[in-house]
Design a protein around this motif. Structure first.
Motif, PDB file in Angstrom:
ATOM      1  N   ASN A 186       0.796  -1.231   0.000  1.00  0.00           N
ATOM      2  CA  ASN A 186       0.000   0.000   0.000  1.00  0.00           C
ATOM      3  C   ASN A 186       0.828   1.280   0.000  1.00  0.00           C
ATOM      4  OD1 ASN A 186      -2.173  -1.681   0.020  1.00  0.00           O
ATOM      5  ND2 ASN A 186      -2.638  -1.421   2.179  1.00  0.00           N
ATOM      6  N   LEU A 237       2.153   4.781  -1.956  1.00  0.00           N
ATOM      7  CA  LEU A 237       1.619   5.717  -2.932  1.00  0.00           C
ATOM      8  C   LEU A 237       2.429   5.551  -4.216  1.00  0.00           C
ATOM      9  CD1 LEU A 237       1.343   8.755  -0.517  1.00  0.00           C
ATOM     10  CD2 LEU A 237      -0.579   7.508  -1.478  1.00  0.00           C
ATOM     11  N   GLU A 238       1.777   5.057  -5.262  1.00  0.00           N
ATOM     12  CA  GLU A 238       2.483   4.717  -6.499  1.00  0.00           C
ATOM     13  C   GLU A 238       2.993   5.948  -7.238  1.00  0.00           C
ATOM     14  OE1 GLU A 238       2.823   1.548  -8.157  1.00  0.00           O
ATOM     15  OE2 GLU A 238       2.342   0.695  -6.202  1.00  0.00           O
ATOM     16  N   GLN A 239       2.316   7.078  -7.008  1.00  0.00           N
ATOM     17  CA  GLN A 239       2.688   8.284  -7.747  1.00  0.00           C
ATOM     18  C   GLN A 239       3.716   9.136  -6.993  1.00  0.00           C
ATOM     19  OE1 GLN A 239       1.813   8.382 -10.721  1.00  0.00           O
ATOM     20  NE2 GLN A 239      -0.360   8.218 -11.126  1.00  0.00           N
ATOM     21  N   SER A 281       7.118   1.532  -8.323  1.00  0.00           N
ATOM     22  CA  SER A 281       7.038   0.584  -9.436  1.00  0.00           C
ATOM     23  C   SER A 281       8.402   0.071  -9.867  1.00  0.00           C
ATOM     24  CB  SER A 281       6.329   1.236 -10.628  1.00  0.00           C
ATOM     25  OG  SER A 281       7.068   2.351 -11.081  1.00  0.00           O
ATOM     26  N   GLY A 299      -6.519  -0.164  -0.479  1.00  0.00           N
ATOM     27  CA  GLY A 299      -5.377  -0.411   0.402  1.00  0.00           C
ATOM     28  C   GLY A 299      -4.616   0.844   0.773  1.00  0.00           C
ATOM     29  N   VAL A 300      -4.303   1.685  -0.220  1.00  0.00           N
ATOM     30  CA  VAL A 300      -3.562   2.924   0.080  1.00  0.00           C
ATOM     31  C   VAL A 300      -4.371   3.850   0.969  1.00  0.00           C
ATOM     32  CG1 VAL A 300      -1.691   3.746  -1.356  1.00  0.00           C
ATOM     33  CG2 VAL A 300      -3.891   3.307  -2.409  1.00  0.00           C
ATOM     34  N   THR A 345      -6.513  15.394   4.198  1.00  0.00           N
ATOM     35  CA  THR A 345      -5.194  14.955   3.737  1.00  0.00           C
ATOM     36  C   THR A 345      -5.332  13.755   2.811  1.00  0.00           C
ATOM     37  OG1 THR A 345      -4.415  15.568   5.931  1.00  0.00           O
ATOM     38  CG2 THR A 345      -2.869  14.361   4.535  1.00  0.00           C
ATOM     39  N   ARG A 361      -6.512  14.933  -0.592  1.00  0.00           N
ATOM     40  CA  ARG A 361      -5.481  15.665  -1.321  1.00  0.00           C
ATOM     41  C   ARG A 361      -4.338  14.751  -1.769  1.00  0.00           C
ATOM     42  NH1 ARG A 361      -1.479  18.534   0.744  1.00  0.00           N
ATOM     43  NH2 ARG A 361      -2.164  17.968   2.817  1.00  0.00           N
ATOM     44  N   LYS A 362      -3.766  14.034  -0.810  1.00  0.00           N
ATOM     45  CA  LYS A 362      -2.550  13.281  -1.106  1.00  0.00           C
ATOM     46  C   LYS A 362      -2.828  11.909  -1.710  1.00  0.00           C
ATOM     47  CE  LYS A 362       1.316  13.716   0.102  1.00  0.00           C
ATOM     48  NZ  LYS A 362       2.570  14.190  -0.488  1.00  0.00           N
ATOM     49  N   VAL A 363      -3.850  11.241  -1.208  1.00  0.00           N
ATOM     50  CA  VAL A 363      -4.071   9.874  -1.659  1.00  0.00           C
ATOM     51  C   VAL A 363      -5.040   9.816  -2.836  1.00  0.00           C
ATOM     52  CG1 VAL A 363      -4.700   7.534  -0.986  1.00  0.00           C
ATOM     53  CG2 VAL A 363      -3.602   9.056   0.678  1.00  0.00           C
ATOM     54  N   GLY A 371      -3.916  12.677  -5.495  1.00  0.00           N
ATOM     55  CA  GLY A 371      -2.530  12.380  -5.851  1.00  0.00           C
ATOM     56  C   GLY A 371      -2.397  11.085  -6.642  1.00  0.00           C
ATOM     57  N   GLU A 372      -3.058  10.045  -6.191  1.00  0.00           N
ATOM     58  CA  GLU A 372      -2.911   8.753  -6.858  1.00  0.00           C
ATOM     59  C   GLU A 372      -3.731   8.675  -8.144  1.00  0.00           C
ATOM     60  OE1 GLU A 372      -0.829   5.779  -5.652  1.00  0.00           O
ATOM     61  OE2 GLU A 372      -0.027   7.755  -5.257  1.00  0.00           O
ATOM     62  N   ARG A 410      -4.184  11.065 -10.260  1.00  0.00           N
ATOM     63  CA  ARG A 410      -3.941  12.228 -11.121  1.00  0.00           C
ATOM     64  C   ARG A 410      -3.875  11.900 -12.609  1.00  0.00           C
ATOM     65  NH1 ARG A 410       1.850  13.677  -8.654  1.00  0.00           N
ATOM     66  NH2 ARG A 410       3.035  11.952  -9.494  1.00  0.00           N
ATOM     67  N   THR A 411      -3.322  10.762 -12.965  1.00  0.00           N
ATOM     68  CA  THR A 411      -3.269  10.408 -14.380  1.00  0.00           C
ATOM     69  C   THR A 411      -4.673  10.325 -14.961  1.00  0.00           C
ATOM     70  OG1 THR A 411      -1.313   9.128 -13.899  1.00  0.00           O
ATOM     71  CG2 THR A 411      -2.345   8.745 -16.016  1.00  0.00           C
ATOM     72  N   PHE A 421       3.014  12.622 -15.895  1.00  0.00           N
ATOM     73  CA  PHE A 421       2.896  12.598 -14.444  1.00  0.00           C
ATOM     74  C   PHE A 421       2.552  11.206 -13.910  1.00  0.00           C
ATOM     75  CE2 PHE A 421       2.436  17.183 -15.065  1.00  0.00           C
ATOM     76  CZ  PHE A 421       3.340  17.616 -14.103  1.00  0.00           C
ATOM     77  N   ASP A 422       2.673  10.203 -14.744  1.00  0.00           N
ATOM     78  CA  ASP A 422       2.323   8.857 -14.299  1.00  0.00           C
ATOM     79  C   ASP A 422       3.581   8.091 -13.902  1.00  0.00           C
ATOM     80  OD1 ASP A 422       0.985   6.635 -13.685  1.00  0.00           O
ATOM     81  OD2 ASP A 422       0.392   6.115 -15.730  1.00  0.00           O
ATOM     82  N   HIS A 423       3.656   7.690 -12.644  1.00  0.00           N
ATOM     83  CA  HIS A 423       4.834   6.961 -12.194  1.00  0.00           C
ATOM     84  C   HIS A 423       4.517   5.517 -11.844  1.00  0.00           C
ATOM     85  CE1 HIS A 423       7.087  10.622 -12.248  1.00  0.00           C
ATOM     86  NE2 HIS A 423       6.188  11.212 -11.495  1.00  0.00           N
ATOM     87  N   ARG A 424       3.288   5.085 -12.156  1.00  0.00           N
ATOM     88  CA  ARG A 424       2.952   3.701 -11.859  1.00  0.00           C
ATOM     89  C   ARG A 424       3.661   2.800 -12.844  1.00  0.00           C
ATOM     90  NH1 ARG A 424      -3.249   4.454 -12.573  1.00  0.00           N
ATOM     91  NH2 ARG A 424      -2.335   5.452 -14.381  1.00  0.00           N
ATOM     92  N   SER A 425       3.621   1.503 -12.581  1.00  0.00           N
ATOM     93  CA  SER A 425       4.343   0.581 -13.457  1.00  0.00           C
ATOM     94  C   SER A 425       3.774   0.649 -14.861  1.00  0.00           C
ATOM     95  CB  SER A 425       4.244  -0.833 -12.917  1.00  0.00           C
ATOM     96  OG  SER A 425       2.924  -1.096 -12.541  1.00  0.00           O
TER      97      SER A 425
END
Lengths: 257, 220
Positions: free
Chosen positions: A96, A98-100, A143, B119-120, B133, B136-138, B141-142, B144-145, B215-219
């Motif tokens: 869990n 934060l992926e970003q 990632s 989960g996050v 918070t 805003r952050k989760v 933030g998550e 955003r893409t 702005f995408d940092h996921r896998s």
């Protein structure tokens, strides 16, 4: 010599999905002493995840009490519960993160929640990343990390709050045996150096064997047996404990063979 | 056919269309973003479930979204007049465009935020984070893409609506296309206008997708 630290009294939780209701916990009581590494083992569906999630009230029990350090969590106001939770860390099976956000930003997050000044946040986060051996990955994104590394980041993240309790919900279940061992060693090291009470929820016998001092066997929403790991393993009394031991032995044989 | 006057008009059309689309989308997000956040929070699996609020917002959105834009344009004319002072021209069109965009944006934001893993969110709750918070952050933030991709889609849709406003003298490229193509049978001008509209949509979509990806940092 040990004083009770987490006191769980008569905890019950029922889920209702449409017309089916499942009793996940049927009056569970446990006493977890301070500074212990306490294991809760059970097969899937035994109610162990519900149990650990009731300890920090991610899940609201229908009945019973959760007392940590003399404070009944169910009597706290929303605000008080938030502050209490900052002292109860939790790590998860699927990490869990934060992926970003970068690894460093992830570790800074709990400090941000507590409004720690930015410069101090970074310093502290780096310090804990160092502790879990990932200082060089500070600017990487989750990632780009392996499962074991992700769990290390999650551990560093949880430690920044300097928690008194660390809850581990199947924290090694998504990892291979080698990585599991490393993570468990890290948890043991943290326990020894920081003096944190750790509660480990798992379905794997070897996790309990590796680091726990006490264990409770949960089956069908009831604690079947509870005691020192040595006693329960060498001389299991309940049917559930015997069955778990048997499964554990088969697993071990499989790793060797 | 394409004299200096005409070229000037087309460029003014592009300018007006971009002006209407961007400003309405901006105002649309001022209303739609909070709307989407409240929908996500008050839903039954949300952080602060509240059936009454969710149902109320849900119904309002469904009603506003069911009104065809052309009708909405006419229905809100008194309001437009009260806010802008007149009911035609590109500035006036911003009022109905915003009203049409807000519920659409609310839904888009809701769907983006609901995609954020439970989960996050739970991890943040377990750290003692405040709902603000977490939003805003989760959540933001998550997501955003997906939110940025949503912006590109909304821009395209609002631009389409803005062209419809041409029927009542809304200004912009749609207005030109209707005046020349429909009323004067100058198909050539209409087709050229169409090419401009397509080009504007392409550029907006292109920028949107580029930014979202950046702005995408996921896998991957």
């Amino acid at each position: 010599m040990n004083t009770s630290y987490i006191e769980i009294r008569n905890l019950s939780k029922k889920y209702t999905v449409k017309d089916n209701s499942v009793e996940a916990l049927k009056g569970v009581s446990l006493t977890i002493p301070k500074n212990e590494i306490f294991g809760v083992i059970g097969l899937s569906g035994a109610g162990k995840s519900t149990l650990v999630r009731c300890i920090n009230l991610l899940e609201k029990p229908d009945d019973g009490e959760v007392i940590i350090d003399g404070q009944n969590l169910l009597e706290l106001s929303k605000q008080e519960l938030r502050l209490k939770r900052q002292k109860i860390g939790m790590i998860f099976q699927h990490f869990n993160l934060l992926e970003q956000q970068t690894v460093l930003e992830n570790v800074c997050f709990p400090l941000e929640i507590r409004r720690v000044p930015k410069a101090e946040r970074k310093k502290k986060a780096l310090e804990f990343l160092e502790k879990v051996g990932l200082a060089d990955k500070a600017n990487a994104y989750p990632s780009q990390l392996s499962g074991g590394q992700k769990q290390r980041v999650a551990i560093a993240r949880v430690l920044t709050n300097e928690p008194e309790v660390l809850l581990c919900d199947e924290a090694t279940s998504a990892l291979d045996p080698e990585t599991t061992k490393n993570i468990l060693n890290l948890l043991k090291h943290i326990h020894d150096t920081m003096g944190i009470t750790i509660v480990i929820i798992t379905h794997e016998m070897r996790v309990i064997k590796e680091i726990c001092t006490q264990v409770a066997v949960l089956d069908n929403g009831v604690v079947q047996e509870c005691g020192s790991v040595k006693d329960v393993f060498e001389n299991p009394q309940s049917k559930s404990a015997k069955r778990l031991l048997l499964i554990g032995e088969t697993e071990e044989a499989n790793y060797v063979g | 056919m394409l004299d200096k006057e005409m070229v000037k008009m087309l460029f003014e059309g592009v300018r007006d269309t971009c002006y209407m689309t961007l400003v309405s989308t901006f105002f649309g997000y001022l209303i739609g973003l909070p709307l989407g956040i409240f929908l996500t929070l008050t839903d039954k699996d949300g952080l602060t479930p509240n059936k009454a609020i969710y149902s109320l917002l849900d119904v309002i959105i469904n009603i506003t979204r069911s009104v065809p834009f052309l009708i909405l344009l006419i229905v809100v004319m008194p309001l437009t007049k009260a806010i802008v002072g007149k009911s035609y021209g590109s500035t006036a069109t911003i009022v109905p465009l915003t009203i049409a965009a807000a519920p659409l944006i609310g839904r888009m934001v809701e769907s983006s935020l609901k995609d954020v893993g439970k989960g996050v969110i739970e991890a943040a709750v377990s750290m003692g984070a405040k709902t603000g918070t977490i939003v805003r952050k989760v959540l933001i933030g998550e997501a955003r893409t997906s939110l940025l991709t949503g912006v590109a889609i909304v821009l395209g849709t609002v631009l389409g609506y803005s062209a419809m406003a041409g029927v009542v003298g809304g200004g912009g490229l749609g207005d030109i296309a209707i005046r020349y193509g429909y009323y004067r049978y100058e198909t050539g001008i209409m087709l050229i206008t169409l090419v401009f509209i397509i080009a504007v949509v392409q550029v907006m979509q292109g920028i949107g997708s580029f930014v979202a990806k950046k702005f995408d940092h996921r896998s991957k």
